[in-house]
Design a protein around this motif. Structure first.
Motif, PDB file in Angstrom:
ATOM      1  N   LYS A   5      43.165  35.649  56.626  1.00 25.12           N
ATOM      2  CA  LYS A   5      42.162  34.637  56.296  1.00 25.12           C
ATOM      3  C   LYS A   5      41.919  33.710  57.481  1.00 25.12           C
ATOM      4  N   PHE A  34      38.781  36.383  50.265  1.00 21.28           N
ATOM      5  CA  PHE A  34      39.607  37.392  49.602  1.00 21.28           C
ATOM      6  C   PHE A  34      39.605  38.654  50.461  1.00 21.28           C
ATOM      7  N   TRP A 214      36.203  36.710  41.023  1.00 22.84           N
ATOM      8  CA  TRP A 214      34.967  36.438  41.742  1.00 22.84           C
ATOM      9  C   TRP A 214      33.998  35.637  40.902  1.00 22.84           C
TER      10      TRP A 214
END
Length: 389
Positions: A5, A34, A214
């Protein structure tokens, strides 16, 4: 190289914010990132009033992420919010106009069939797209969808399956397909194949136990990519296994794709039929033809005595179809063999083609295709012709 990330965040800091004010990370526009199987997923929050003009920004973010070594792909969605997000102030304070950066050249999209009435853009090579939906989960929709697809193939058609249930994909299990799809030039996915079907599913892209947490825009973006960025080839029909309910995925398909029609799956009892009506009414409101209703788990035949039991009642879906003026496509029994063959990745239409259950699915498939052709004929008849004299 392992993709983290932190690496993605640093690269995204090179993407300018709206009107060249700062970068999209420092402006608070980037959602939680993600990463699964070297694929990166995130959304970018933009003001609702300017959402349409922000597509170049989204594309720029996608490009810089895809350029990171080790990244196999990226799904980037725009999330429009009217308030909050920490960006209204910098966006509303618009600096002096600057020349727009040159747009990245894109290859023209191949021509595809489109609806005569709606002008929705079709998918190149696919003649008809059918949605298989239900108002609620647990009614056997995915099992019906895969056996419907195999029934259409058994009747001589070229068939594909799109597993649109992002949160709970079933096609890898039902069709016994493992592994990851290959890409064409690193951009377009090749569909997986088994039993003569071409298949695409989120289940091929992430691990089975990975939760998909999501927001709606990310679901819609992923669904659009799985539909349009796949090398389907020539297909007579694409069967779309919709998630249960009447949410973002259904609206995305209904509003962006010229669906040939929708098949509603229900069980006979009143509780399931209440939810099935919601699905029917949703497709009606967005002008998607209703191809008919399937009554799944319609009855049970005891294997030891041959006695019939209507465990969930019987005939409810038929009566509902008659009440609404919709075609009743057929009944599928509650049968142990259907469950066992589905769990084994060998759907009953291919594993027991001579069984009564397989015949029921093939008959339903034939009725569905007849209804598709009826709707096509009606649509063509509705297009006015201009005659010059």
């Amino acid at each position: 190289m392992s993709v983290t990330k932190e690496i993605v965040t640093e690269r995204l800091k090179t993407v300018n914010g709206p009107d060249f004010t700062g970068n999209i990370v420092d402006l608070g526009m980037v959602s939680e990132i993600f990463i699964a199987d070297s694929k990166v997923f995130f959304s970018i929050t933009v003001p609702a009033a300017r959402a349409q003009e922000m597509e170049p920004l989204r594309a720029a973010a996608e490009r810089v992420v895809k350029a990171i070594p080790g990244v196999a792909g990226a799904v980037v969605a725009l999330t429009a919010e009217r308030k909050g997000g920490g960006m209204e102030a910098p966006v509303s304070a618009r600096p002096a106009p600057r020349p727009a950066p040159p747009a990245t050249p894109q290859r023209p999209a191949p021509q595809a069939p489109a609806s005569h009435s709606s002008g929705k853009r079709g998918v190149p090579g696919i003649e008809a797209i059918i949605a298989v939906a239900s108002g609620k989960g647990g009614v056997g929709k995915s099992t019906t969808a895969v056996n419907l697809a195999l029934g259409l193939a058994a009747n001589g058609l070229r068939v594909g399956v799109l597993d649109a249930d992002i949160y709970g994909p079933s096609m890898p299990k039902l069709l016994n397909i493992h592994g990851r799809p290959q890409t064409v030039d690193g951009k377009i996915l090749k569909p997986m194949e088994n039993y003569g079907l071409k298949v695409m599913s989120m289940g091929f892209l992430v691990d089975e136990e990975t939760p998909m947490i999501w927001r709606g825009p990310m679901v819609m973006s992923a669904l659009t990519q799985m539909l349009r960025e796949v090398e389907w080839g020539r297909l007579d029909v694409l069967v779309v296994d919709m998630p249960p309910g009447t949410g973002d995925a259904q609206l995305t398909m209904a509003q962006q794709v010229p669906l040939a029609g929708a098949v509603i799956v229900s069980t006979p009892q009143d509780l399931a039929l209440i939810d099935a009506r919601k699905g029917l009414n949703m497709f009606k409101k967005v002008d998607v033809p209703l191809l008919g209703i399937v009554e799944n788990m319609s009855y049970f035949i005891a294997p030891d005595t041959g006695k019939r039991y209507d465990i969930f009642g019987h005939g409810g879906a038929r009566r509902e179809a008659e009440r609404l003026g919709v075609t009743f496509l057929g009944e599928v029994p509650l049968e142990m063999g259907i469950r066992e063959s589905s769990d084994a990745g060998q759907p009953v239409v291919v594993s027991k083609p001579d069984s009564a259950e397989a015949k029921a699915y093939r008959d339903i498939a034939a009725k569905v295709w007849d209804r598709v052709n009826e709707e096509r004929g009606a649509a063509e008849a509705a297009v006015p012709s201009i005659v010059f004299e």
